[in-house]
Write an enzyme that holds these catalytic residues in place. Structure first.
Site, short mmCIF file in Angstrom:
data_model
loop_
_atom_site.label_atom_id
_atom_site.label_comp_id
_atom_site.label_asym_id
_atom_site.label_seq_id
_atom_site.Cartn_x
_atom_site.Cartn_y
_atom_site.Cartn_z
CE LYS A 1 -4.07 -2.18 2.17
NZ LYS A 1 -4.96 -2.01 0.84
CE LYS B 1 -15.69 -2.33 1.76
NZ LYS B 1 -15.72 -1.73 3.34
CE LYS C 1 -5.63 -5.85 -10.88
NZ LYS C 1 -5.88 -4.86 -11.86
#
Length: 415
Positions: free
Chosen positions: A183, A282, A278
């Protein structure tokens, strides 16, 4: 998970997650298969390495003695972030399974709003999304008379315990966390706050605060649960036992070391635009990649019509060359409650056009009652707020005991 407290586990059978407390892989208790704190347990797995024992253990029915010899239920906690709309992956991977869990265990299901601020977010939407998520919990079948439903930030012990745990968490443990690396790389240094690095400690506090016996885990949460277990053992070693007793405590362990609650063999709900790599999320940039629980009939039909398929002429499970086919058949199985064999017999001779219509109808039929119930709940926000307030009160009564004991064990002056 779209990140959540251990909410990405998925069941592809008609059974629900069950206790694994009686399992002994290779004659050794599961707890001894997992890594221990490096300070006092040598030659074990290290945080960030393969946690093979999570994957090699299946789920069995609770023994009769476990369920009937005591009136005290085992405790489970779980939650979902209020970022974006709850989608089919959240529902099938976590919330739908909570309905069965709440009948067997003492359950606490909360909206993890503190986790929602680790990356840039819309401040005006956070409160609304939090209430929406709570309403969807109830609309999906979570029963507030059986489970405590509350908002994470409404129980301030979460943040207090996180700070205490942070003081004993080696920075090297956090630097190895995979999700932080992924991230932070995507977000860029200017958009990455300290919270993104330390949120696994908050996740650990979410679990340890309630002396949880079991934690539902999925593929992307094994590492976080391992960190939680490491921290529980570390704190118990540093501050528990005789040390705590000398300070006036009752001695013993300060935290239960939670066990993973692993569902029967299954697969995650994958993206509608990429069934191979994948997970439905969200955070995916395209809304076409997911079915949201509140999508209209037309939106659902459009997304299924446009979802990625393959050029094969029949439908089948478990062909590694056909990830989209396996994903869509799995969704159909879960939505309809049919067995895998029943789905095979029904769909094996269908072409994609026919099956997409069947799947669309099944999704609309399944989600429509949830949407109706959601609208009813949102029409009476006082009712919803009362449930959240009651849930927070129940949760705080458990959390405060844990927190006060740790303050005492760590040597703080009593209030």
């Amino acid at each position: 998970m779209a990140r959540s407290i251990l909410s990405h586990f998925l069941i592809l059978s008609n059974t629900s997650p069950r206790s694994i407390s009686s399992l002994r892989p290779s004659g050794v208790h599961l707890r001894k298969c997992l890594s221990r704190t490096a300070i006092f347990h040598q030659n074990r797995l290290r945080i960030g390495e393969n946690l093979r024992c999570f994957c090699s253990v299946s789920v069995s029915e609770p023994s009769t003695s476990e369920t009937s010899s005591s009136s005290v239920k085992k405790r489970i906690v779980s939650g979902v972030q209020p970022t974006g709309s709850i989608h089919l992956g959240n529902y099938l991977g976590a919330i739908k399974n909570w309905i069965d869990l709440q009948n067997t265990y003492e359950t606490l299901f909360f909206i993890v709003d503190l986790h929602a601020i680790t990356l840039p977010y819309d401040t005006q939407q956070l409160s609304k999304s939090t209430r929406d998520t709570a309403a969807l919990y109830l609309a999906c079948g979570v029963d507030s008379s059986k489970a405590s439903v509350f908002v994470q930030s409404h129980v301030r012990a979460h943040v207090e315990l996180m700070w205490l745990l942070s003081s004993t968490t080696p920075i090297g443990w956090l630097n190895r966390m995979i999700q932080f690396k992924e991230k932070s790389r995507k977000a860029g240094d200017e958009n990455v706050g300290v919270a993104l690095l330390t949120y696994p400690v908050l996740m650990a506090s979410d679990i340890l605060l309630y002396q949880s016996d079991f934690v539902p885990v999925g593929e992307d949460q094994k590492q976080h649960l391992e960190l939680t277990r490491e921290l529980a053992e570390r704190v118990n070693y540093l501050y528990g036992g005789r040390k705590w007793k000398k300070l006036g405590g009752r001695g013993g362990a300060l935290f239960k070391v939670p066990e993973p609650l692993i569902p029967p063999t299954g697969a995650r709900v994958m993206s509608l635009t990429d069934g191979l790599s994948k997970v439905m999320s969200k955070s995916a940039p395209s809304d076409q990649s997911r079915i949201n629980l509140l999508d209209s009939k037309d939106a659902i039909a459009n997304k299924i019509k446009r979802c990625k398929t393959d050029s094969f002429t029949s439908l089948e499970f478990d062909n590694p060359e056909r990830p989209e086919c396996n994903n869509l058949l799995s969704v159909y199985q879960l939505i309809t409650g049919k067995t895998k064999q029943e789905v095979v017999e029904e769909c094996k001779d269908m072409n994609w056009g026919t099956f997409k219509t069947v799947l669309t109808d099944a999704l609309i039929d399944h989600l429509n009652p949830i949407q109706i119930r959601y609208a009813e709940i949102m029409s009476d926000t006082t009712y919803l707020d009362n449930i959240l307030a009651e849930g927070a009160t129940k949760a705080s009564s458990i959390a405060d005991v844990t927190l006060n004991n740790l303050y005492q064990a760590m040597g703080f002056l009593r209030r």
